[in-house]
Design an enzyme around this catalytic site. Sequence first.
Site, PDB file in Angstrom:
ATOM      1  N   TYR A   1      -7.816   8.213  -2.020  1.00 40.04           N
ATOM      2  CA  TYR A   1      -7.505   9.386  -1.193  1.00 40.04           C
ATOM      3  C   TYR A   1      -8.679  10.352  -1.128  1.00 40.04           C
ATOM      4  O   TYR A   1      -8.821  11.100  -0.166  1.00 40.04           O
ATOM      5  CB  TYR A   1      -6.307  10.145  -1.782  1.00 40.04           C
ATOM      6  CG  TYR A   1      -4.964   9.732  -1.255  1.00 40.04           C
ATOM      7  CD1 TYR A   1      -4.535   8.409  -1.331  1.00 40.04           C
ATOM      8  CD2 TYR A   1      -4.109  10.672  -0.689  1.00 40.04           C
ATOM      9  CE1 TYR A   1      -3.281   8.034  -0.859  1.00 40.04           C
ATOM     10  CE2 TYR A   1      -2.854  10.316  -0.219  1.00 40.04           C
ATOM     11  CZ  TYR A   1      -2.450   9.001  -0.306  1.00 40.04           C
ATOM     12  OH  TYR A   1      -1.211   8.656   0.157  1.00 40.04           O
TER      13      TYR A   1
ATOM     14  N   LYS B   1      -3.894  -3.152 -10.185  1.00 39.93           N
ATOM     15  CA  LYS B   1      -4.266  -4.403  -9.513  1.00 39.93           C
ATOM     16  C   LYS B   1      -5.514  -4.897 -10.226  1.00 39.93           C
ATOM     17  O   LYS B   1      -6.570  -5.117  -9.629  1.00 39.93           O
ATOM     18  CB  LYS B   1      -4.489  -4.135  -8.013  1.00 39.93           C
ATOM     19  CG  LYS B   1      -4.663  -5.368  -7.148  1.00 39.93           C
ATOM     20  CD  LYS B   1      -3.410  -6.187  -6.950  1.00 39.93           C
ATOM     21  CE  LYS B   1      -3.734  -7.476  -6.217  1.00 39.93           C
ATOM     22  NZ  LYS B   1      -2.584  -8.402  -6.132  1.00 39.93           N
TER      23      LYS B   1
ATOM     24  N   ASP C   1       1.722  -5.552  -6.592  1.00 39.06           N
ATOM     25  CA  ASP C   1       2.532  -6.393  -5.697  1.00 39.06           C
ATOM     26  C   ASP C   1       3.811  -6.829  -6.404  1.00 39.06           C
ATOM     27  O   ASP C   1       4.910  -6.788  -5.838  1.00 39.06           O
ATOM     28  CB  ASP C   1       1.728  -7.580  -5.154  1.00 39.06           C
ATOM     29  CG  ASP C   1       0.969  -8.352  -6.235  1.00 39.06           C
ATOM     30  OD1 ASP C   1       0.897  -7.887  -7.385  1.00 39.06           O
ATOM     31  OD2 ASP C   1       0.438  -9.438  -5.914  1.00 39.06           O
TER      32      ASP C   1
ATOM     33  N   ASP D   1       1.961   6.443  -3.966  1.00 35.35           N
ATOM     34  CA  ASP D   1       2.459   6.875  -2.661  1.00 35.35           C
ATOM     35  C   ASP D   1       3.433   5.823  -2.120  1.00 35.35           C
ATOM     36  O   ASP D   1       4.544   6.137  -1.690  1.00 35.35           O
ATOM     37  CB  ASP D   1       1.274   7.051  -1.705  1.00 35.35           C
ATOM     38  CG  ASP D   1       1.717   7.421  -0.302  1.00 35.35           C
ATOM     39  OD1 ASP D   1       2.600   8.291  -0.178  1.00 35.35           O
ATOM     40  OD2 ASP D   1       1.183   6.845   0.670  1.00 35.35           O
TER      41      ASP D   1
ATOM     42  N   ASP E   1       7.961   5.841  -2.231  1.00 36.34           N
ATOM     43  CA  ASP E   1       8.832   5.717  -1.048  1.00 36.34           C
ATOM     44  C   ASP E   1       9.807   4.563  -1.241  1.00 36.34           C
ATOM     45  O   ASP E   1      10.993   4.666  -0.908  1.00 36.34           O
ATOM     46  CB  ASP E   1       8.008   5.448   0.226  1.00 36.34           C
ATOM     47  CG  ASP E   1       7.718   6.714   1.026  1.00 36.34           C
ATOM     48  OD1 ASP E   1       7.531   7.768   0.394  1.00 36.34           O
ATOM     49  OD2 ASP E   1       7.666   6.636   2.271  1.00 36.34           O
TER      50      ASP E   1
HETATM   51  C1  IPM Z   1       3.366  11.968   0.162  1.00 36.56           C
HETATM   52  C2  IPM Z   1       2.878  11.878   1.592  1.00 36.56           C
HETATM   53  C3  IPM Z   1       1.439  12.351   1.646  1.00 36.56           C
HETATM   54  C4  IPM Z   1       0.617  11.422   0.771  1.00 36.56           C
HETATM   55  C5  IPM Z   1       0.844  12.454   3.052  1.00 36.56           C
HETATM   56  C6  IPM Z   1       1.692  13.331   3.964  1.00 36.56           C
HETATM   57  C7  IPM Z   1      -0.585  12.920   3.039  1.00 36.56           C
HETATM   58  O1  IPM Z   1       3.036  10.586   2.064  1.00 36.56           O
HETATM   59  O2  IPM Z   1       3.391  13.089  -0.393  1.00 36.56           O
HETATM   60  O3  IPM Z   1       3.738  10.939  -0.400  1.00 36.56           O
HETATM   61  O4  IPM Z   1       0.160  10.372   1.233  1.00 36.56           O
HETATM   62  O5  IPM Z   1       0.427  11.744  -0.399  1.00 36.56           O
HETATM   63 MG    MG Z   2       4.077   9.284   0.764  1.00 32.96          MG
END
Ligand code: IPM
Ligand code: MG
Length: 354
Positions: free
Chosen positions: A138, A189, A221, A245, A249
Amino acid sequence: MKIAVLPGDGIGPEIVAQAVKVLNVLKADGMKIEMEEAPIGGAGYDMAGDPLPEATFKLSREADAVLLGAVGDWKYDSLPRDDRPERGLLRIRKGLNLFANLRPALLYPELASASTLKPEVVAGLDLMIVRELTGDIYFGQPRGITTLENGEREGINTMRYNESEIRRIGRIAFDIAMKRNKKVCSVDKANVLETTELWRQVMIELAKDYPEVELSHMYVDNAAMQLVRAPKQFDVMVTGNIFGDILSDEASMLTGSIGMLPSASLDENNKGMYEPSHGSAPDIAGKDIANPLATILSVAMMYRYTFADMATADRIENAVKKVIAQGYRTGDIWTDGTMRVSCSGMGDAVVAAL
Ligand code: IPM
Ligand code: MG
């Protein structure tokens, strides 16, 4: 307690408004809370030509904690990268040194049927993802899109971690595991990427300081697969910025809806920024249908981690448990036989439960 309130874009303002209602209840009960609002993301760009206006950063730096809604909207996608809402979020994380991102995935028993996974796979799930937030691909240099000698374009990002960055996030994960089930799974990884080979070595060294914690390692993975196959094997998962990240999710959906998941981003001194794990959802913005519980639960995390006031954190979390038990549901977690409420309706229900 001074709280910088940054609603941001999309559904940000409406979900933050519900969390502010909760804070106002605490204030009415005698807690000393001062709130001040400022724009970030697209709202910052619209107001000051910058996704992180100087005044917003200053307010956030001087506050004890930051409450953030979400940033991003399609209408900013054609702006130069530095002007886009996401850049404001990345800059505030980096600028406040919020390297430790805690993303709990907790399943409320009543919501087991809202998950796309079988209830028996997710029932009882209680997982903490510890994501490093200020390093990795990042932020690594060099980065950019350049033109090669033959005229072809090339995109470059760089995955980098130094030892101290790995060690400090590792410590956070081990410390949290000590207060939970004493298991840390480090995700890397290491079979392909040297950056994460170092990550694994540092985690192994660190584990010597925590003899009671069981450390395991998993390739990313496989971790993605195990999260949907048997998520209850995990207690604390620690990983770098990009893997965290993606996996956070994924983990959120185990719980039925990403609309339920709070997060904390902390610096060395437990100063923190608190935000829902989900995004700005511009497609449903302004309709008063978003789920505000992740934001309200983020306020609970603020009390737990920055204000070290466990009783108030418990009180907010119990209020959320209560409204779920009472059958209140926003659209994302609604199932037959439960009561569908709006975003503000859910906020009111939590206020009543408090
Ligand atoms: C998160 C989001 C952010 C990230 C984006 C919006 C930059 O996806 O907080 O997980 O990638 O960290
Ligand atoms: Mg995110």
